[in-house]
Scaffold this motif. Structure first.
Motif, short mmCIF file in Angstrom:
data_model
loop_
_atom_site.label_atom_id
_atom_site.label_comp_id
_atom_site.label_asym_id
_atom_site.label_seq_id
_atom_site.Cartn_x
_atom_site.Cartn_y
_atom_site.Cartn_z
N THR A 58 -1.25 -29.49 -31.99
CA THR A 58 -0.38 -28.38 -32.36
C THR A 58 -0.19 -27.49 -31.13
O THR A 58 -0.72 -27.76 -30.05
CB THR A 58 -0.99 -27.55 -33.51
OG1 THR A 58 -2.29 -27.10 -33.12
CG2 THR A 58 -1.10 -28.39 -34.78
N PRO A 384 4.50 -28.64 -40.35
CA PRO A 384 4.72 -27.21 -40.11
C PRO A 384 5.68 -26.60 -41.11
O PRO A 384 6.51 -27.30 -41.71
CB PRO A 384 5.32 -27.18 -38.69
CG PRO A 384 6.00 -28.51 -38.57
CD PRO A 384 5.13 -29.48 -39.32
N THR A 411 4.32 -29.55 -33.89
CA THR A 411 3.36 -30.61 -34.18
C THR A 411 3.92 -31.98 -33.84
O THR A 411 4.87 -32.43 -34.47
CB THR A 411 2.95 -30.59 -35.67
OG1 THR A 411 2.43 -29.31 -36.00
CG2 THR A 411 1.90 -31.65 -35.95
#
Length: 421
Positions: A58, A384, A411
């Motif tokens: 991330t 996300p 991500t």
């Protein structure tokens, strides 16, 4: 049976040829910008829960940029807020950041609908990388370190005029030239020396035109090498050597101002599409010494989604807003249509289509001519949150060196899609 055999025979020939070349994915839509991967030996069917997740990270920044993958590095754009858009390199083995270089600000931050973010896919050639930020910051960098060799801005240096969602194009490298699309009346399309950034030619398209959100492709037709690009007022062709404007086809103009999918070309035919309007094919023909686009078909039923289309054998595959569609490329005859993942981005590799749905799901599909054959489906974990109901998972999927890369905003997920040893 004839159609099914023909398409499978084409796959066999294609797979045999592609097995002899590299497996990198160095630019937008792959080595030839056509959505076809040169990877072989991949899984023909996925386990129930999908292929093995190799890594997930991330905090790579927001954005819709699709990765470029070369050897041990994965390159993509991201942004933190509106004043820091950057290009970065991640390690293929674990997704850890190797370097990051700021390009500039996020372009057109007050969009309607509002999706300001990094959009472009970097282009890698040799030891250099070329990246275009959404505000028009175009840079040549050393791919190993991220050091900038030269930099231009399409707005301030060339009078560029993008559409309301800013610049989304991925730079095209063709020989010694870098081709990009500033838009506007001064240099609608532009060729620069890839090593120095110096101008080779500028093409001021008649009546001017805003840059849209597609990326240019190389087309050889009627003995002329040309760059074909989808602008806000339609599809155009420009002579590659001189920048001479050649032709325009005005049908693919989105009623939403969203001319997005990159054209698909084959043997002098070009498919293009525009959201809310339709898609179709033109044949480039010489008439009285000039190249003219002759419409073969254009209808609202053909693929127009952000995720583009691919041509495999005689057939075109792509998604509408609701389904995956297969049609004969040359005639437009629809062979089948299936809900599948709904609107999705896609590419082809080793006898299979890979789909990344705007809903976040991922699917593996055998692109047979007679009907839809799904060979696996999964949902990447911990997806996300999106800014609003209109924002979707828009980044294209990529496969290189036995790994499938999926990205949604901050991500990226990396999956192993070769059989285990």
């Amino acid at each position: 049976m004839k159609c099914s055999f023909g398409i499978r025979a084409g796959f066999l020939v294609l797979s045999t040829a592609l097995s002899l070349v590299a497996v990198d994915w160095p630019q937008w839509r792959g080595p030839q910008r056509n959505g076809v991967s040169q990877e072989t030996g991949l899984l023909k069917e996925w386990p129930k829960d999908g292929p093995r997740l190799h890594w997930k990270v991330t905090e790579i920044g927001s954005g819709y940029s699709t990765p470029a993958v070369v050897a041990e590095r994965l390159y993509l754009l991201g942004n933190q807020g509106l004043d820091n858009e950057f290009v970065q390199a991640l390690a293929v083995r674990d997704g850890k950041r190797v370097w990051s270089t700021r390009l500039g600000n996020v372009g057109n931050p007050k969009q309607k609908p509002n999706f300001p973010a990094a959009r472009s896919t970097p282009t890698v050639e040799g030891e250099l990388l070329y990246a275009l930020g959404s505000d028009g910051d175009l840079a040549c960098l050393e791919k190993g370190t991220g050091k900038v060799r030269w930099k231009k801005n399409l707005r301030t240096d060339f009078g560029g005029k993008p559409g309301q969602w800013a610049y989304s194009e991925s730079p095209l490298i063709d020989g010694e030239a870098l081709l990009c699309t500033p838009g506007g009346s001064q240099a609608t399309l532009l060729a620069l020396n890839k090593k120095t950034g110096e101008v080779i030619w500028k093409c001021a398209v008649p009546e001017g035109d805003e840059a849209a959100y597609a990326s240019a492709i190389v087309v050889e037709a009627s003995g002329v090498r040309q760059y074909v690009q989808l602008l806000q007022k339609g599809l155009v062709g420009v002579e590659a050597k001189t920048g001479k404007f050649l032709w325009r086809y005005g049908k693919p103009v989105s009623r939403y101002g969203a001319n997005i999918p990159t054209p698909v070309a084959s043997d002098g035919y070009v498919y293009s599409a525009a959201a809310g309007t339709g898609g179709g094919v033109v044949k480039l023909k010489v008439r009285d010494g000039n190249i003219e686009p002759e419409q073969v078909y254009f209808e609202s039923k053909f693929p127009t989604a952000i995720g583009g289309a691919v041509k495999i054998g005689e057939f075109l595959f792509g998604t509408t807003g609701e389904s995956l569609l297969c049609a004969e490329f040359a005639t437009g005859q629809v062979k089948w249509e299936d809900r599948a993942l709904g609107a999705a981005s896609l590419f082809y590799a080793d006898g299979r289509l890979y789909l990344h749905g705007e809903n976040g799901d991922v699917a593996l599909v055998e692109p047979a001519a007679e009907s839809y054959h799904e060979k696996g489906r999964f949902t990447p974990p911990e997806q996300p949150k999106h800014a609003n109901g209109m924002e979707k998972a828009w980044a294209y999927p990529v496969v290189a060196n036995g790994q499938l890369n999926i990205r949604d905003h901050g991500t990226p997920w990396c999956y192993d899609v070769k059989p285990a040893n």
